[in-house]
Write a protein that holds these residues in place. Structure first.
Motif, PDB file in Angstrom:
ATOM      1  N   THR A 168      11.600   2.681   1.027  1.00  0.00           N
ATOM      2  CA  THR A 168      12.449   3.659   1.491  1.00  0.00           C
ATOM      3  C   THR A 168      11.812   4.167   2.674  1.00  0.00           C
ATOM      4  N   LEU A 169      12.794   4.922   3.373  1.00  0.00           N
ATOM      5  CA  LEU A 169      12.339   5.496   4.675  1.00  0.00           C
ATOM      6  C   LEU A 169      13.260   6.913   4.563  1.00  0.00           C
ATOM      7  N   ASN A 170      12.597   8.251   4.437  1.00  0.00           N
ATOM      8  CA  ASN A 170      13.416   9.208   4.238  1.00  0.00           C
ATOM      9  C   ASN A 170      14.198   9.149   3.087  1.00  0.00           C
ATOM     10  N   ALA A 186       0.774  -1.075  -0.005  1.00  0.00           N
ATOM     11  CA  ALA A 186      -0.004   0.076   0.055  1.00  0.00           C
ATOM     12  C   ALA A 186       0.797   1.387   0.037  1.00  0.00           C
ATOM     13  N   ILE A 187       2.324   1.272   0.203  1.00  0.00           N
ATOM     14  CA  ILE A 187       3.015   2.222   0.075  1.00  0.00           C
ATOM     15  C   ILE A 187       3.518   2.819  -1.459  1.00  0.00           C
ATOM     16  N   ILE A 188       3.042   4.064  -1.335  1.00  0.00           N
ATOM     17  CA  ILE A 188       3.465   4.765  -2.815  1.00  0.00           C
ATOM     18  C   ILE A 188       4.390   5.814  -2.561  1.00  0.00           C
ATOM     19  N   ALA A 189       5.009   6.365  -3.509  1.00  0.00           N
ATOM     20  CA  ALA A 189       6.011   7.129  -3.505  1.00  0.00           C
ATOM     21  C   ALA A 189       5.513   8.436  -3.004  1.00  0.00           C
ATOM     22  N   GLY A 190       6.217   9.271  -2.052  1.00  0.00           N
ATOM     23  CA  GLY A 190       5.963  10.293  -1.417  1.00  0.00           C
ATOM     24  C   GLY A 190       5.050  10.399  -0.292  1.00  0.00           C
ATOM     25  N   LEU A 191       4.754   9.313   0.419  1.00  0.00           N
ATOM     26  CA  LEU A 191       3.934   9.152   1.350  1.00  0.00           C
ATOM     27  C   LEU A 191       4.539   9.734   2.753  1.00  0.00           C
ATOM     28  N   GLY A 194       8.447   5.620   1.032  1.00  0.00           N
ATOM     29  CA  GLY A 194       8.128   5.388  -0.369  1.00  0.00           C
ATOM     30  C   GLY A 194       8.842   4.255  -0.960  1.00  0.00           C
ATOM     31  N   CYS A 195       8.847   4.378  -2.060  1.00  0.00           N
ATOM     32  CA  CYS A 195       9.726   2.975  -2.896  1.00  0.00           C
ATOM     33  C   CYS A 195      10.549   3.615  -3.797  1.00  0.00           C
ATOM     34  N   SER A 196      11.512   2.840  -4.212  1.00  0.00           N
ATOM     35  CA  SER A 196      12.368   3.022  -5.281  1.00  0.00           C
ATOM     36  C   SER A 196      12.732   1.680  -6.059  1.00  0.00           C
ATOM     37  N   GLY A 197      11.840   1.316  -7.099  1.00  0.00           N
ATOM     38  CA  GLY A 197      11.659   0.139  -7.608  1.00  0.00           C
ATOM     39  C   GLY A 197      10.879  -0.828  -7.016  1.00  0.00           C
TER      40      GLY A 197
END
Length: 197
Positions: A137-139, A112-117, A130-133
């Motif tokens: 990611t966290l911060n 459910a995590i999308i970039a910029g959340l 967020g996510c990278s590929g």
């Protein structure tokens, strides 16, 4: 994005004569342990377990609710200078701030995590999730080592770096991360470093 016990909902609302079908992307297994029980039994979270016990957060992590614990592994704690770690572990208020900074107020599965959340922590601070590929990611940093460990009261993601909030840092540690290095040198020359630590 909708998830069911961290399985992603692929197709919803297939109506049948005797009900409705939702298609998900994995098998749902039984979840019996609370977040507290997960960190209590997981070997790679021994340091976190000791910190939670020392800060009296046991009751919260056993209670009903929906939380996300970003669980720092033993490796994450080992990356912190021993002096800094001992100071935080020995200061109940700083320790509580540190742990609250790793708990999100709602259950957040990786799917459910999308970039910029931006998510709010229990301590009132925020984390950019967020996510990278394929990596979460966290911060902006891909530090989530293991994701979507389901609990009866939320979800646990293992992180391999400690996220230290400003409220758990000394003035010296905060200054090191900002643009006041010349001022720090002046404090040091004046013999006042101890006041900042």
């Amino acid at each position: 994005i909708v998830t069911v016990n961290c399985a992603r909902l692929l197709k919803a609302d297939h109506h049948a004569t005797n009900g409705v079908v939702h298609v998900i992307d994995k098998v749902i297994t039984t979840t019996t342990n609370s977040i507290q029980q997960i960190i209590e039994t997981e070997e790679s979270l021994e340091t976190l377990w000791a910190a939670v016990t020392a800060s009296d957060l046991n009751n919260l992590l056993e209670s009903k609710g929906q939380y996300t614990l970003l669980a720092p592994t033993n490796e994450a704690f080992e990356k912190i200078p021993r002096e800094t770690l001992n100071r935080i572990l020995g200061d109940p208020e700083a320790l509580r701030d540190l742990l609250n900074h790793h708990i999100l107020k709602s259950a957040m599965c990786a799917e459910a995590i999308i970039a910029g959340l931006t998510m709010e922590t229990l301590g009132g601070t925020t984390l950019d999730v967020g996510c990278s590929g394929e990596e979460l990611t966290l911060n902006g940093r891909p530090i989530i080592a293991n994701k979507d460990i389901l609990a009866t009261n939320g979800v646990v993601h293992f992180v391999n770096e400690l996220l230290i909030p400003d409220s758990a840092k000394t003035l010296f540690e905060l200054a090191q991360e900002s643009e006041v290095s010349k001022s720090m040198d002046l404090f040091r020359q004046a013999g006042l470093s101890s006041h900042l630590t």
